[in-house]
Write a protein that holds these residues in place. Structure first.
Motif, PDB file in Angstrom:
ATOM      1  N   PHE A   1       0.784  -1.194  -0.245  1.00  0.00           N
ATOM      2  CA  PHE A   1       0.154   0.026   0.015  1.00  0.00           C
ATOM      3  C   PHE A   1       0.708   1.348   0.062  1.00  0.00           C
ATOM      4  N   THR A   2       0.307   2.387  -0.553  1.00  0.00           N
ATOM      5  CA  THR A   2       0.977   3.411  -0.460  1.00  0.00           C
ATOM      6  C   THR A   2       0.654   4.543   0.580  1.00  0.00           C
ATOM      7  N   VAL A   3       1.595   5.194   1.129  1.00  0.00           N
ATOM      8  CA  VAL A   3       1.370   6.362   2.474  1.00  0.00           C
ATOM      9  C   VAL A   3       2.212   7.530   1.764  1.00  0.00           C
ATOM     10  N   VAL A   4       1.590   8.749   1.820  1.00  0.00           N
ATOM     11  CA  VAL A   4       2.225   9.918   1.578  1.00  0.00           C
ATOM     12  C   VAL A   4       2.164  10.863   2.876  1.00  0.00           C
ATOM     13  N   ALA A   5       3.446  11.321   2.995  1.00  0.00           N
ATOM     14  CA  ALA A   5       3.344  12.344   4.092  1.00  0.00           C
ATOM     15  C   ALA A   5       3.419  13.930   3.583  1.00  0.00           C
ATOM     16  N   ALA A   6       2.692  14.753   3.927  1.00  0.00           N
ATOM     17  CA  ALA A   6       2.734  16.139   3.276  1.00  0.00           C
ATOM     18  C   ALA A   6       2.380  17.168   4.216  1.00  0.00           C
ATOM     19  N   HIS A   7       2.993  18.333   3.932  1.00  0.00           N
ATOM     20  CA  HIS A   7       2.747  19.755   4.616  1.00  0.00           C
ATOM     21  C   HIS A   7       2.122  20.718   3.493  1.00  0.00           C
ATOM     22  N   LEU A   8       1.133  21.188   3.227  1.00  0.00           N
ATOM     23  CA  LEU A   8       0.723  21.947   2.363  1.00  0.00           C
ATOM     24  C   LEU A   8       0.779  23.493   2.656  1.00  0.00           C
ATOM     25  N   SER A   9       0.496  24.495   1.650  1.00  0.00           N
ATOM     26  CA  SER A   9       0.426  25.547   2.151  1.00  0.00           C
ATOM     27  C   SER A   9      -0.593  26.485   2.846  1.00  0.00           C
ATOM     28  N   PHE A  10      -0.574  27.268   3.460  1.00  0.00           N
ATOM     29  CA  PHE A  10      -1.701  27.880   4.441  1.00  0.00           C
ATOM     30  C   PHE A  10      -2.424  28.827   3.377  1.00  0.00           C
ATOM     31  N   VAL A  11      -1.768  29.181   2.120  1.00  0.00           N
ATOM     32  CA  VAL A  11      -2.882  30.013   1.577  1.00  0.00           C
ATOM     33  C   VAL A  11      -4.000  29.389   0.570  1.00  0.00           C
ATOM     34  N   PRO A  12      -5.174  29.611   0.982  1.00  0.00           N
ATOM     35  CA  PRO A  12      -6.446  29.080   0.357  1.00  0.00           C
ATOM     36  C   PRO A  12      -6.269  29.048  -1.118  1.00  0.00           C
TER      37      PRO A  12
ATOM     38  N   TRP B   1       0.378  12.698  -8.488  1.00  0.00           N
ATOM     39  CA  TRP B   1       1.817  12.088  -8.056  1.00  0.00           C
ATOM     40  C   TRP B   1       2.012  10.738  -7.745  1.00  0.00           C
ATOM     41  N   ILE B   2       0.995  10.061  -7.253  1.00  0.00           N
ATOM     42  CA  ILE B   2       1.134   8.755  -6.588  1.00  0.00           C
ATOM     43  C   ILE B   2       0.186   7.981  -7.567  1.00  0.00           C
ATOM     44  N   SER B   3      -0.609   8.338  -8.677  1.00  0.00           N
ATOM     45  CA  SER B   3      -1.608   7.295  -9.202  1.00  0.00           C
ATOM     46  C   SER B   3      -1.005   6.341  -9.815  1.00  0.00           C
ATOM     47  N   ASP B   4       0.377   6.128  -9.866  1.00  0.00           N
ATOM     48  CA  ASP B   4       0.952   4.878 -10.536  1.00  0.00           C
ATOM     49  C   ASP B   4       1.341   3.999  -9.536  1.00  0.00           C
ATOM     50  N   LEU B   5       1.185   4.513  -8.070  1.00  0.00           N
ATOM     51  CA  LEU B   5       1.595   3.530  -6.999  1.00  0.00           C
ATOM     52  C   LEU B   5       0.473   2.768  -6.550  1.00  0.00           C
ATOM     53  N   PRO B   6       0.755   1.445  -5.990  1.00  0.00           N
ATOM     54  CA  PRO B   6      -0.264   0.632  -5.423  1.00  0.00           C
ATOM     55  C   PRO B   6      -1.256   1.157  -4.561  1.00  0.00           C
ATOM     56  N   ALA B   7      -2.671   0.868  -4.526  1.00  0.00           N
ATOM     57  CA  ALA B   7      -3.558   1.234  -3.614  1.00  0.00           C
ATOM     58  C   ALA B   7      -3.659   0.129  -2.818  1.00  0.00           C
ATOM     59  N   PRO B   8      -4.116   0.276  -1.460  1.00  0.00           N
ATOM     60  CA  PRO B   8      -4.870   1.615  -0.992  1.00  0.00           C
ATOM     61  C   PRO B   8      -3.868   2.616  -0.722  1.00  0.00           C
ATOM     62  N   TYR B   9      -4.279   3.748  -0.689  1.00  0.00           N
ATOM     63  CA  TYR B   9      -3.522   4.985  -0.504  1.00  0.00           C
ATOM     64  C   TYR B   9      -3.737   5.735   0.775  1.00  0.00           C
ATOM     65  N   LEU B  10      -2.872   6.021   1.618  1.00  0.00           N
ATOM     66  CA  LEU B  10      -3.116   6.764   2.890  1.00  0.00           C
ATOM     67  C   LEU B  10      -2.447   8.106   2.685  1.00  0.00           C
ATOM     68  N   LEU B  11      -2.995   9.301   2.990  1.00  0.00           N
ATOM     69  CA  LEU B  11      -2.503  10.688   2.782  1.00  0.00           C
ATOM     70  C   LEU B  11      -2.389  11.168   4.113  1.00  0.00           C
TER      71      LEU B  11
ATOM     72  N   PHE C   1      -6.729  20.730  11.386  1.00  0.00           N
ATOM     73  CA  PHE C   1      -5.983  20.829  10.230  1.00  0.00           C
ATOM     74  C   PHE C   1      -4.948  19.667   9.836  1.00  0.00           C
ATOM     75  N   ASP C   2      -4.944  18.329  10.777  1.00  0.00           N
ATOM     76  CA  ASP C   2      -4.193  17.325  10.447  1.00  0.00           C
ATOM     77  C   ASP C   2      -5.311  16.353  10.394  1.00  0.00           C
ATOM     78  N   HIS C   3      -4.801  15.384   9.211  1.00  0.00           N
ATOM     79  CA  HIS C   3      -5.705  14.619   8.595  1.00  0.00           C
ATOM     80  C   HIS C   3      -5.014  13.343   8.139  1.00  0.00           C
ATOM     81  N   VAL C   4      -5.613  12.163   8.277  1.00  0.00           N
ATOM     82  CA  VAL C   4      -5.418  11.141   7.537  1.00  0.00           C
ATOM     83  C   VAL C   4      -6.336  10.633   6.696  1.00  0.00           C
ATOM     84  N   LEU C   5      -6.188  10.838   5.345  1.00  0.00           N
ATOM     85  CA  LEU C   5      -7.116  10.686   4.400  1.00  0.00           C
ATOM     86  C   LEU C   5      -6.845   9.385   3.676  1.00  0.00           C
TER      87      LEU C   5
END
Length: 340
Positions: A175-186, A199-209, A305-309
């Protein structure tokens, strides 16, 4: 095996805070508060944001390495969003000598000690088949924000951001895991989130973001909601002898390389869980939060603000969540227990 403990934690560069949210001085051992907090999480997979590497303000330590040691994790990566030093009230003084390396791992413990950096980290106890990293450019303007230890709203310029992805081996397959910190600008952060999806569409599911997306409540899953067709897409692309459906281009070449590594490491032909084996509800619902709970500010959480999608993870696989108070950072970590 017991459920996996998946966590995300915005460190605020390891800043200890009092019960009222005011900053506390670092102890004699500057790595100790971070090590204690991370050990208490006991996560099998940990995404961290606002991570310092050899910054003076955090005691000149490699915070990703400290966290990995506290977890007894065998593998990790730190992605440098930037090389430079913080300038209070003015963002960052960038090291412009060269862009510098993007990613550092266990083999780089002493590399770059003379070039302080700041970014995102991903740490795991699970076997890793593949790593990748990327940077995001900052928004061309900033916003007035609340800053820990300072009164009122402070004008803050946006900064570069970094993301890490890893293909991990779980009990039921990769499965694929992604760690990210996104901009505060809406708007800018929404574009970054959509970019990660591609960016991750070629990697194996399930996906955790995992990460601090600077987007509240249901907004991130709403931004990604149109991606419900991705539920199982990674598995489909990794079928048929590992040749992705899109046979040309960088993503196809990368998927083939990952496939070859998996065959060598596992010693068998990769047979990912077919999308058809997933519950129909999981296929239809697309991206969703595995936990809905406030994480900020740490001393009195009121917004999330912090998520596990996730996509491709049935609700029945989620066995609970927690946001423990650890006395570190202005965010609380978000910990989810899930069967993968």
């Amino acid at each position: 095996m017991s459920p996996l403990r998946i966590a995300t934690f915005n460190l605020l560069h390891g800043q200890p805070l009092d019960e009222d949210g005011s900053p506390l001085p670092l102890p004699e051992d500057p790595a100790a508060p971070l090590a204690e907090a991370v050990a208490a999480l006991d996560a099998d997979v940990l995404a961290m944001q606002e991570v310092d590497r050899y910054q003076e303000r955090s005691g000149l330590v490699d915070q990703a390495a400290v966290a990995a040691k506290a977890l007894g994790a065998g593998d990790w990566r730190f992605a440098a969003a930037l090389h430079g030093r913080p300038a209070p009230g003015a963002g960052w003084i960038h090291d412009t000598a060269s862009p510098g390396r993007l990613a550092y791992g266990p083999e780089d413990l002493d590399a770059g000690a003379d070039r302080p950096s700041y970014g995102t980290a991903l740490i795991t106890r699970l076997p890793v088949h593949h790593w990748r990293a990327r940077r995001f450019a900052p928004a061309p303007f900033g916003l007035p924000l609340r800053v820990a230890g300072r009164r009122g709203l402070i004008p803050v310029p946006d900064e570069p951001r970094a993301a890490l992805a890893a293909v991990l081996e779980g009990d039921h397959g990769p499965f694929t895991v992604v760690a990210a910190h996104l901009s505060f600008v809406p708007g800018w952060n929404m574009g970054q989130l959509a970019g990660i999806r591609r960016w991750i569409s070629d990697l194996p599911a399930p996906y955790l973001l995992l990460g601090d997306f600077n987007l509240i409540g249901p907004v991130p899953r709403t931004v990604l909601g149109g991606a419900s067709i991705m539920d199982g897409l990674g598995r489909e692309r990794w079928r048929r002898d590992g040749v992705p459906r899109r046979e040309h281009g960088r993503e196809a070449r990368e998927a083939r390389r990952i496939q070859r590594r998996l065959r060598v490491r596992r010693g068998v032909h990769l047979r990912p869980r077919p999308a058809a084996a997933l519950p129909q509800r999981a296929l239809l619902q697309g991206w969703r939060d595995l936990a809905r709970t406030p994480t900020y500010p740490a001393h009195r959480p009121s917004v999330q603000f912090d998520h596990v999608l996730a996509v491709g993870v049935p609700r029945s696989s989620v066995l609970g969540s927690d946001t423990p108070a650890l006395g570190l950072s202005d965010h609380r970590p978000l910990l989810v227990r899930v069967d993968l």
